[in-house]
Design an enzyme around this catalytic site. Structure first.
Site, PDB file in Angstrom:
ATOM      1  N   HIS A  30       0.841  -1.201   0.000  1.00  0.00           N
ATOM      2  CA  HIS A  30       0.000   0.000   0.000  1.00  0.00           C
ATOM      3  C   HIS A  30       0.875   1.249   0.000  1.00  0.00           C
ATOM      4  O   HIS A  30       0.629   2.202  -0.756  1.00  0.00           O
ATOM      5  CB  HIS A  30      -0.889   0.064   1.253  1.00  0.00           C
ATOM      6  CG  HIS A  30      -1.927  -0.988   1.351  1.00  0.00           C
ATOM      7  ND1 HIS A  30      -2.086  -1.754   2.487  1.00  0.00           N
ATOM      8  CD2 HIS A  30      -2.872  -1.410   0.488  1.00  0.00           C
ATOM      9  CE1 HIS A  30      -3.092  -2.595   2.318  1.00  0.00           C
ATOM     10  NE2 HIS A  30      -3.585  -2.407   1.096  1.00  0.00           N
ATOM     11  N   LYS A  42     -18.366  -5.926   7.478  1.00  0.00           N
ATOM     12  CA  LYS A  42     -17.115  -6.615   7.792  1.00  0.00           C
ATOM     13  C   LYS A  42     -16.562  -6.123   9.114  1.00  0.00           C
ATOM     14  O   LYS A  42     -16.551  -4.928   9.389  1.00  0.00           O
ATOM     15  CB  LYS A  42     -16.060  -6.354   6.706  1.00  0.00           C
ATOM     16  CG  LYS A  42     -16.254  -7.148   5.453  1.00  0.00           C
ATOM     17  CD  LYS A  42     -15.046  -6.948   4.551  1.00  0.00           C
ATOM     18  CE  LYS A  42     -15.147  -7.794   3.306  1.00  0.00           C
ATOM     19  NZ  LYS A  42     -13.995  -7.593   2.430  1.00  0.00           N
ATOM     20  N   ARG A  53      -1.830  -5.901  -8.748  1.00  0.00           N
ATOM     21  CA  ARG A  53      -0.844  -6.937  -8.459  1.00  0.00           C
ATOM     22  C   ARG A  53      -0.771  -7.972  -9.568  1.00  0.00           C
ATOM     23  O   ARG A  53       0.284  -8.509  -9.849  1.00  0.00           O
ATOM     24  CB  ARG A  53      -1.191  -7.639  -7.138  1.00  0.00           C
ATOM     25  CG  ARG A  53      -1.101  -6.729  -5.937  1.00  0.00           C
ATOM     26  CD  ARG A  53      -1.638  -7.406  -4.723  1.00  0.00           C
ATOM     27  NE  ARG A  53      -3.077  -7.591  -4.887  1.00  0.00           N
ATOM     28  CZ  ARG A  53      -3.913  -7.895  -3.918  1.00  0.00           C
ATOM     29  NH1 ARG A  53      -3.470  -8.102  -2.718  1.00  0.00           N
ATOM     30  NH2 ARG A  53      -5.191  -8.023  -4.156  1.00  0.00           N
ATOM     31  N   SER A  71      -3.366  -7.344   2.800  1.00  0.00           N
ATOM     32  CA  SER A  71      -3.579  -7.254   4.244  1.00  0.00           C
ATOM     33  C   SER A  71      -4.059  -8.583   4.804  1.00  0.00           C
ATOM     34  O   SER A  71      -3.643  -8.999   5.890  1.00  0.00           O
ATOM     35  CB  SER A  71      -4.608  -6.161   4.561  1.00  0.00           C
ATOM     36  OG  SER A  71      -4.119  -4.897   4.222  1.00  0.00           O
TER      37      SER A  71
END
Length: 188
Positions: free
Chosen positions: A45, A69, A118, A155
């Site tokens: 990040h 969440k 990514r 994460s």
């Protein structure tokens, strides 16, 4: 054979010009947002945020609030960790948001979203989001390829490896590692 053109660029001494109208106003700041949950912030990040901070005058880091969440860290804790991690950049503002990212952008006059990619699988999803955001509000999305060092990093993966006792010290800033270790100890 490709020939290059040379342009005659003449320097203008702006100190001798009289500015009127819109010329006399401050130049508009180039703004972008880096959105995410950042639970916790990783070196991946930070790589994207650092690169965005070199391209834009102000980079907003928007910490997503998702009521459905339960994060490991509270939104306030994430904001604090991100502020500490980005303090050296000087042009990064960190805050939370709930709702549509395009609304966050409209409220702050932000014309661009910066996202790290990514892998090809990220692109499929992010392209759909970029097209939707542009269609809703005209906000553009800039895709930045992730540094290969962090191409596997998320994460979720950091939390999982740390929960099993794995070494993630090279994946997050030191103070994030301390907070992560303490939180996992409390939960365990």
């Amino acid at each position: 054979m490709v020939r290059s053109r040379r342009f005659d660029v003449r320097r203008i001494d702006v100190s001798k010009r009289v500015m009127t109208g819109s010329e006399s106003e401050e130049p508009e700041l180039r703004r972008a947002v880096c959105p995410g949950s950042f639970d916790p912030i990783t070196n991946g990040h930070l790589d994207i945020i650092a690169r965005a901070s070199k391209l834009y005058d102000v980079v907003h880091v928007a910490v997503m609030i998702n009521q459905s969440k339960q994060g490991l860290f509270t939104v306030e804790e994430r904001i604090d960790l991100i502020r500490r991690a980005t303090a050296e950049y000087g042009n990064v503002e960190v805050e939370s948001f709930h709702g549509l990212l395009v609304d966050f952008c409209k409220q702050r006059d932000i014309p661009a979203i910066v996202k790290g990619l990514r892998a090809v699988s990220d692109f499929d999803y992010e392209l759909q989001m970029a097209q939707m955001n542009n269609g809703l509000s005209g906000v553009e999305t800039l895709f930045v390829p992730t540094n290969p060092t962090y191409s596997f990093l998320s994460s979720s993966l950091v939390k999982e490896v740390a929960a099993w006792g794995g070494d993630v010290s090279h994946l997050v800033p030191g103070f994030v590692l301390e907070a992560l270790t303490e939180r996992l100890r409390q939960k365990g």
